[in-house]
Motif scaffolding. Structure first.
Motif, mmCIF file in Angstrom:
data_model
loop_
_atom_site.group_PDB
_atom_site.id
_atom_site.type_symbol
_atom_site.label_atom_id
_atom_site.label_comp_id
_atom_site.label_asym_id
_atom_site.label_seq_id
_atom_site.Cartn_x
_atom_site.Cartn_y
_atom_site.Cartn_z
ATOM 1 N N UNK A 1 0.849 -1.185 0.000
ATOM 2 C CA UNK A 1 0.000 0.000 0.000
ATOM 3 C C UNK A 1 0.886 1.237 0.000
ATOM 4 N N UNK A 2 0.641 2.135 -0.948
ATOM 5 C CA UNK A 2 1.492 3.296 -1.156
ATOM 6 C C UNK A 2 0.693 4.590 -1.044
ATOM 7 N N UNK B 1 6.396 9.031 -3.938
ATOM 8 C CA UNK B 1 5.604 8.000 -3.294
ATOM 9 C C UNK B 1 6.353 7.423 -2.104
ATOM 10 N N UNK B 2 5.585 6.829 -1.172
ATOM 11 C CA UNK B 2 6.175 6.200 0.000
ATOM 12 C C UNK B 2 5.249 5.103 0.497
ATOM 13 N N UNK B 3 5.817 3.954 0.931
ATOM 14 C CA UNK B 3 4.947 2.924 1.528
ATOM 15 C C UNK B 3 4.237 3.461 2.759
ATOM 16 N N UNK B 4 3.018 2.986 2.977
ATOM 17 C CA UNK B 4 2.249 3.401 4.135
ATOM 18 C C UNK B 4 2.547 2.508 5.336
ATOM 19 N N UNK B 5 2.308 3.037 6.526
ATOM 20 C CA UNK B 5 2.341 2.217 7.740
ATOM 21 C C UNK B 5 1.081 1.362 7.781
ATOM 22 N N UNK B 6 1.242 0.052 7.921
ATOM 23 C CA UNK B 6 0.086 -0.807 8.137
ATOM 24 C C UNK B 6 -0.166 -0.823 9.637
ATOM 25 N N UNK B 7 -1.275 -0.227 10.059
ATOM 26 C CA UNK B 7 -1.539 0.001 11.481
ATOM 27 C C UNK B 7 -2.378 -1.103 12.108
ATOM 28 N N UNK B 8 -3.380 -1.598 11.383
ATOM 29 C CA UNK B 8 -4.303 -2.604 11.912
ATOM 30 C C UNK B 8 -4.670 -3.556 10.774
ATOM 31 N N UNK B 9 -4.718 -4.853 11.079
ATOM 32 C CA UNK B 9 -5.231 -5.838 10.123
ATOM 33 C C UNK B 9 -6.228 -6.732 10.856
ATOM 34 N N UNK B 10 -7.315 -7.088 10.183
ATOM 35 C CA UNK B 10 -8.331 -7.959 10.765
ATOM 36 C C UNK B 10 -8.884 -8.884 9.697
ATOM 37 N N UNK C 1 -13.254 -11.454 4.044
ATOM 38 C CA UNK C 1 -12.021 -10.878 3.530
ATOM 39 C C UNK C 1 -11.150 -10.298 4.613
ATOM 40 N N UNK C 2 -10.306 -9.369 4.221
ATOM 41 C CA UNK C 2 -9.306 -8.772 5.101
ATOM 42 C C UNK C 2 -9.530 -7.268 5.165
ATOM 43 N N UNK C 3 -9.599 -6.714 6.384
ATOM 44 C CA UNK C 3 -9.716 -5.275 6.584
ATOM 45 C C UNK C 3 -8.373 -4.739 7.055
ATOM 46 N N UNK C 4 -7.915 -3.664 6.424
ATOM 47 C CA UNK C 4 -6.591 -3.102 6.703
ATOM 48 C C UNK C 4 -6.706 -1.602 6.913
ATOM 49 N N UNK C 5 -6.132 -1.116 8.009
ATOM 50 C CA UNK C 5 -5.977 0.320 8.212
ATOM 51 C C UNK C 5 -4.513 0.668 7.987
ATOM 52 N N UNK C 6 -4.273 1.607 7.072
ATOM 53 C CA UNK C 6 -2.917 2.073 6.789
ATOM 54 C C UNK C 6 -2.909 3.591 6.840
ATOM 55 N N UNK C 7 -1.707 4.157 6.943
ATOM 56 C CA UNK C 7 -1.671 5.602 7.055
ATOM 57 C C UNK C 7 -0.355 6.220 6.661
#
Length: 294
Positions: free
Chosen positions: A93-94, A101-110, A115-121
């Motif tokens: 995730x960018x 551009x820069x990769x995002x921090x993956x903060x939460x995965x569930x 499926x899969x829920x992902x919070x990135x920032x």
């Protein structure tokens, strides 16, 4: 029972059935069951080169089929593995700012039901929903800082300004933790526990747990057990600082800084780090943990 000393700090942990997964700040992921280590893998950055390939494993979630893993901005990837350690897919995730551009921090995965829920920032926080094939099915952007997420039939999200069920009820109050049971959500912030059923309790730095029958939460050194409708059924006081809670099969398991309790009876000594479905993890030293079956 087993114990394990990690080479670096544990920054993410998730439990399911008799399994527990740990993510460390040096990129290592470890998966254990009641007999000990099942497998481990070191994740490295493919975005940065040279000496800058270390990543932090910032998020984990494990269920009875999969483990989903997220890394920090050094690579910004979401990985889906099976429980034998076979990688199913990975996605990066960018954030794009103009020509940079820069990769995002993956903060939460569930792991949700479908499926899969992902919070990135990076600049803003984003919620990305993947199906189990790794295809993106939805993206939502948040101006507020997302602090928690849980998923079942619905997705519950808490930010530093508001809390909500995705595409559903919304509360104009922050939350730092959320538990979703089917289509109900239970939120906690620094001084309150509240529900999508529209009840609330004042609580100081609460920890929450819930199942299909009850919800429990702590306030200072007291644990309250309620129905899903918010009726208090039980109140239990403790001497030590409460570190974790789990409600299961009519019992409340309470982890404290000096022992594990089942309801009000102390059954094990030690500093409780995490309570699983059939075990408890004790913190026994720096980066060292002990697994004890219940």
């Amino acid at each position: 029972m087993w114990s394990y000393k990690f080479d670096s700090k544990v920054i993410s942990v998730s439990c399911c059935n008799d399994k527990v997964a740990f993510g460390c700040e040096n990129g290592w992921v470890y998966v254990f069951d009641k007999d000990g280590l099942l497998w481990s893998k070191k994740l490295v950055s493919t975005y940065y080169r040279g000496p800058f390939t270390d990543v932090n494993v910032t998020a984990l979630d494990i269920n009875d089929r999969y483990i989903v893993i997220g890394t920090d901005f050094a690579d910004g990837k979401v990985y889906l593995f099976d429980l034998n350690g076979k990688k199913i897919w990975e996605r990066q995730l960018m954030s794009i700012l103009g020509c940079w551009e820069r990769p995002e921090d993956i903060k939460i995965v569930k792991i949700a039901r479908t499926g899969i829920a992902v919070v990135s920032g990076f600049v803003n926080d984003r919620l990305t929903l993947f199906n189990l094939r790794g295809e993106t099915i939805n993206v939502a952007t948040y101006k507020d800082f997302v602090r928690c997420l849980d998923a079942d039939r619905v997705i519950g999200i808490g930010t530093d300004k508001h809390s909500e069920i995705l595409n559903g009820v919304k509360f104009e109050k922050p939350s730092k933790d959320v538990i979703v049971i089917e289509d109900l959500a239970f939120f906690a912030n620094d001084n309150e526990v509240f529900s999508s059923c529209e009840w609330s309790f004042k609580a100081e730095n609460p920890i929450i747990s819930a199942n299909k029958s009850n919800v429990c939460f702590s306030s200072k050194n007291t644990v309250f057990v309620c129905t899903l409708d918010g009726d208090v059924e039980k109140k239990i006081d403790f001497d030590g600082r409460i570190t974790d809670l789990k409600i299961a099969d009519g019992d409340v398991l309470i982890g404290t800084s000096n022992g594990l309790y089942i309801n009000s009876k102390r059954v094990m000594d030690g500093r409780v780090f995490k309570i699983g479905d059939s075990f408890v993890i004790f913190e026994v030293g720096k980066n060292e943990f002990k697994y004890v079956s219940l």
